[in-house]
Scaffold this active site. Structure first.
Site, PDB file in Angstrom:
ATOM      1  N   ASP A 166       0.827  -1.210   0.000  1.00 14.60           N
ATOM      2  CA  ASP A 166       0.000   0.000   0.000  1.00 14.60           C
ATOM      3  C   ASP A 166       0.857   1.255   0.000  1.00 14.60           C
ATOM      4  OD1 ASP A 166      -2.738  -0.532  -0.038  1.00 14.60           O
ATOM      5  OD2 ASP A 166      -2.838  -0.945   2.099  1.00 14.60           O
ATOM      6  N   LEU A 167       1.882   1.244   0.824  1.00 13.96           N
ATOM      7  CA  LEU A 167       2.707   2.445   0.989  1.00 13.96           C
ATOM      8  C   LEU A 167       3.536   2.722  -0.258  1.00 13.96           C
ATOM      9  CD1 LEU A 167       3.718   1.669   4.652  1.00 13.96           C
ATOM     10  CD2 LEU A 167       2.285   3.590   3.917  1.00 13.96           C
TER      11      LEU A 167
END
Lengths: 408, 408
Positions: A166-167
């Site tokens: 996600d990051l």
């Protein structure tokens, strides 16, 4: 907040991490970000961690500094408003970040029909539209079978706790938006850019050689405990029981470590015995058990303070393990004493160090990070400024339940 | 390779992951990337994974498609060449990505003295210049004390195997470069942008609410095994022994899971008993032990095939755990059948699926990924095209040992 992207206006219709942190990155460099949410909050509005009183610290962190408009997206009129906000005119607008599905009411074609130069950045689970979040994509990568102590059964996965995909997707989406905006400026063309977590994970493992390793390099990497793969690195314990991570990837880092612990003679003896040179990281890795023994014994004779002094004197690459609370309070330059952080009081009622941009633009002014909005705090402002609705039109939308202000 | 950034020219003087993958991201969208290295290779030239014959699959993955020039950086003439390459004229040039130290021969001020609109993107360990790599910065974050099975001693860290901070820093650095380039276009101003791993980690933990949690939310998060924090998620085993990751973060994901496993009645019974609603993710998290029991029992009665069919029918967010080799060979759309990958033969002598950009720009042509260069393959081309050196000047640099071609 920097002014580097001042004038750029981005609309966010997204939830959870990748889309919201993408817009947080843009905002911290100066873009205006308008986030629309369902009245009462989107699916991430109560995501943990939460404060005692129930406000989401997660939502505050990801959405600080944004303008918040609350819309009833279950109604046709509400969806129409969201489309008008995403496609509002302005040379530096027409930039939309979302994790809504490809074919839904926020399909790129529908937006481009209103604004032909529209740029849509769409974060997805799987590229083919399949359901997927960080934790399910991570299960596919094989990394959970490489993580953790070596005495675990081979079929026992160990999940990561940092949603790394996600990051990475979030900062990569911000990069993609900037590239698409540059392209639009030069060609006039907008378009849709899709950023699937599945492709973030697959390309990452490709770029770092792990897919090639699995195909031509001998199959799946075994579980290594805390040992660094392919060079020298592991956790060790000092005489007074403190735990440290020590890494020697480069030749210089290795030389520093040998010097700090005065291991020259025993290391040379092992090199002679084995007929190898530990100047090569591959040899340090192959014979790491021998070297780990030397280092572990040396550290058991040193207090943490003495080890730290020796390491810093010769330039060893190392760090103490900390709890996050210890790091926040006590690691110099991490949060305390770091100009990236400023104290800010947020809607849940707490004041805490709040980060700005991870990048430092030397010579430019870094303003303080802003607080998170209350949900719907900017509903009237966005409707008036962006959509040029009159006060009576805005009041009618409230009366009809199509929009809501804060506290609704 | 896309043409989105065609014309942009970036010089890379960097090693390991963050700087090289930043330039790989730029290259995949169309930028020309010229990487200079020490003759014989920089500190990452032999980084594992390596092929049997010794070529680094890691170096190939991170540097594919780049132009490679090999320079003797130990000599003043070599360092001068590197500076001339970084600062070469051209409206779309003057973009330099590096992990060399702030104050060394590639200090921004030295470059800006040659080219006032120079943009330098500098990846660092700690913001204050302290030594740090992904694995040492990660030790500070507290995440290793949150990772792994719950029966581990509290002071036993579990390292991550994915260098997540490096990878986030890489895509964030690419974003920062694009922002700085936009700013230069609008104002004429260049500058230095510093991207320290320490600030990447600290801001990430701030943006996702974890620093606030440590300060106001009750201290350090405990080790949770494979349980997802704050909602419902864990690994489970099917009747035929396959392991799956199942996640229910949103209300819809939870409803799908209850439906797929026909858990409506027992879930309602627990809700009634406890006086809570599992529509709220926080309640699913608080009472996860009860819910995990139900799910685990249901899965032990289903084969993997039957569970998969039920999950996909109702839209459960799940995935099987795989080894990486299995994922590469067998996960549809991950590598096999994924247009992001094209087979490419690389210098180490192997042909393997090679990734392009993680983002898909719909409607634009995605050309195939290019192979990695041999070290120094483009030495003469770069000296001739960028620095406009004559053939005899180039020959003299070779004769003096200042530069080298491939195979040197």
């Amino acid at each position: 907040m920097y002014d580097v992207l001042k004038g750029m206006r981005v609309v966010e219709g997204a939830s959870f991490i990748a889309g919201p942190i993408c817009c947080q990155h843009l905002l911290q460099l100066g873009a205006e970000v308008i986030r629309f949410d369902m009245i009462g909050g989107g699916p991430d509005f109560n995501r943990w961690p939460v404060a005692d009183e129930g406000g989401s610290l997660y939502w505050e962190g990801l959405n600080k500094g944004k303008k918040s408009i609350a819309i009833n997206l279950a109604r046709r009129e509400g969806r129409e408003l969201a489309i008008r906000i995403a496609t509002a005119p302005g040379k530096n607008g027409g930039l939309f970040v979302t994790n809504y599905p490809v074919g839904g009411f926020l399909a790129h074609e529908r937006l481009a029909a209103r604004r032909p130069d529209m740029i849509t950045i769409r974060v997805m689970g799987w590229a083919d539209g399949r359901n997927g979040v960080d934790y399910t994509v991570n299960a596919v990568t094989g990394l959970p079978s490489m993580t953790g102590m070596t005495d675990l059964p081979e079929d026992q996965p160990v999940n990561h706790v940092l949603p790394a995909w996600d990051l990475i997707a979030g900062s990569y989406a911000a990069f993609s938006l900037m590239a698409a905006e540059r392209h639009r400026r030069l060609t006039g063309q907008g378009g849709e850019v899709r950023v699937p977590l599945s492709d973030i994970a697959a390309t990452t493992l490709g770029h770092t050689g792990q897919i090639a390793e699995a195909i031509v390099g001998g199959g799946d990497r075994p579980r290594l405990g805390n040992d660094l793969f392919g060079a020298l690195g592991r956790d060790f314990v000092t005489a007074d029981g403190r735990r440290v991570m020590i890494v020697a990837i480069t030749g210089r880092q290795w030389a520093s470590l040998v010097q700090a612990l005065a291991l020259g003679a025993p290391v040379t003896a092992i090199e002679t015995e084995l007929g190898v040179s530990f100047a090569r990281e591959g040899e340090r890795y192959r014979h790491r058990a021998r070297l780990f023994d030397l280092i572990a014994q040396a550290l058991l004779r040193l207090s943490f303070a003495d080890a730290a002094a020796a390491f810093d004197r010769t330039g060893v690459c190392w760090s103490a393990y900390r709890k996050l609370s210890d790091a926040v309070a006590g690691e110099p330059g991490f949060v305390q004493g770091n100009p990236v952080f400023t104290p800010q009081r947020h809607p849940a009622g707490f004041t805490y160090p709040t980060p700005g941009a991870a990048a430092t633009f030397t010579g430019l002014n870094r303003g303080p990070a802003r607080r998170a909005p209350r949900l719907g705090e900017h509903t009237d402002e966005v409707l008036g400024d962006m959509l040029k609705l009159s006060a009576s039109e805005i009041a009618a939308l409230h009366d009809d339940g199509v929009v809501a202000g804060p506290g609704a």
